[in-house]
Write an enzyme that holds these catalytic residues in place. Structure first.
Site, mmCIF file in Angstrom:
data_model
loop_
_atom_site.group_PDB
_atom_site.id
_atom_site.type_symbol
_atom_site.label_atom_id
_atom_site.label_comp_id
_atom_site.label_asym_id
_atom_site.label_seq_id
_atom_site.Cartn_x
_atom_site.Cartn_y
_atom_site.Cartn_z
ATOM 1 N N TRP A 148 0.881 -1.203 0.028
ATOM 2 C CA TRP A 148 0.159 0.030 -0.169
ATOM 3 C C TRP A 148 0.848 1.180 -0.100
ATOM 4 C CZ3 TRP A 148 -2.828 1.874 5.066
ATOM 5 C CH2 TRP A 148 -3.393 3.461 4.721
ATOM 6 N N TYR A 168 -2.575 2.254 -5.669
ATOM 7 C CA TYR A 168 -1.629 2.409 -4.785
ATOM 8 C C TYR A 168 -0.435 3.232 -5.785
ATOM 9 C CZ TYR A 168 -3.282 -1.110 -1.579
ATOM 10 O OH TYR A 168 -4.104 -1.658 -0.644
ATOM 11 N N SER A 187 9.726 -2.225 4.858
ATOM 12 C CA SER A 187 10.612 -1.417 4.197
ATOM 13 C C SER A 187 11.823 -2.267 4.179
ATOM 14 C CB SER A 187 10.760 -0.070 4.776
ATOM 15 O OG SER A 187 11.080 0.053 6.065
#
Length: 316
Positions: A21, A54, A283
């Site tokens: 997202w 997204y 991440s």
């Protein structure tokens, strides 16, 4: 990694799945994002979730690159349709569904998605039009199954009553220790309809990792401090009283369960048998590995009850 059935389908999905997202629509540098995808696959995570909206195609494009050359049968790819791709391209009309599935497949560099989901309910399009268009997408082989995200319960039931349309097999609600509301009716009714949950934000936008400390500056590498991602973290989740409660749950997880807070929070979500998978955002590859470990956990309900009591005053 553990796997569960996805509704009334023949798909076995990993209980931890990888989402895209905020992280892979521009929030994370491309090489890092691709490294996270590859790490997920290495750990046995087979469900990759995205949406056309997204980054208006950016996340799908990145995933198309990250998955290029990977055996297509080795992973389950899910995307969504509804959000605005331009001033005029949005919603769940027949024309939009046909247009957007082709655009998504092109960006993802694949002939089909395993799961095509309605991102929200479209009040401006008749339900039967949407369901018939989705059924045609399935018949054409462009999607194997269909699902929805954050649909009203009455619309879910109306869709289930329609004849000669593809059935929904999945629901994608927000669900976490800080947002337990799907428990009030949705999950039980979905179970009766052969629908299981793929839940988003099980770590409450990172708040349930314990990284945010009451009275302390936001960590520089965190989602909340990022210019593009920070606006999506509810401000009330960063207020000191709530963060103090989260730290109490963190100590409970570490000292009594012997796991990280993130793993504890994911195990709480997965304690529900109707939850097929919990979507994580990452991440860094090491975050993927830590979260994937939650798939194996079986923790005491008593610990979960205590965590619920601690956080109960902050659920709104």
């Amino acid at each position: 990694m553990k796997y569960r059935q996805l509704g009334d389908s023949d798909l076995q999905v990993s209980t931890i799945s990888l989402g895209s997202w905020l992280t892979y629509s521009g929030g994370v540098e491309k090489a890092q994002a691709i490294a996270c995808v590859r790490k997920a696959l290495d750990l046995g995570i087979n469900l990759i979730d995205t949406a056309n909206v997204y980054g208006r195609g950016a996340a799908e494009t990145l995933l198309g690159e990250a998955l290029e050359g990977v055996d297509r049968a080795s992973y389950i790819l899910a995307t969504k349709v509804y959000g605005a791709m331009s001033d005029t391209d949005k919603g769940l009309s027949r024309a939009q569904i046909f247009k957007q599935i082709d655009a998504s497949l092109q960006r993802l560099k694949t002939d089909y998605v395993d799961l095509y989901q309605c991102h929200r309910y479209d009040e401006n399009t008749p339900l039967v039009e949407t369901m018939e268009a989705l059924t045609e997408v399935v018949k054409q082989g462009k999607a194997r199954y269909i699902g929805f995200s954050e649909w009203p319960l009455d619309k879910i039931e109306l869709a289930a009553e329609l004849e000669d349309v593809a059935p929904f097999v999945s629901s994608q609600p927000q669900y976490s220790l800080l947002w337990p509301y799907p428990q009030t009716g949705l999950i039980q009714r979905c179970a009766e309809l052969g629908i299981t949950q793929i839940v988003w934000s099980p770590l409450a936008q990172g708040v349930l990792t314990g990284k945010y400390k009451p009275g302390a500056p936001l960590p520089e590498d965190s989602r909340a401090s990022d210019a593009s991602m920070g606006s999506m973290v509810p401000k009330r989740w960063l207020e000191a009283p709530l963060l103090e409660a989260v730290q109490k749950v963190k100590r409970l997880a570490e000292e009594e369960a012997g796991v990280s807070l993130a793993q504890f929070a994911l195990a709480w979500v997965l304690r529900n048998e109707n939850v097929s998978s919990a979507i994580i955002g990452a991440s860094r590859p090491e975050q993927v590995a830590e979260n994937a470990a939650a798939a194996e956990l079986r923790l005491s309900n008593e610990l979960f009850y205590r965590a619920e009591d601690i956080l109960a005053p902050f659920r709104q």
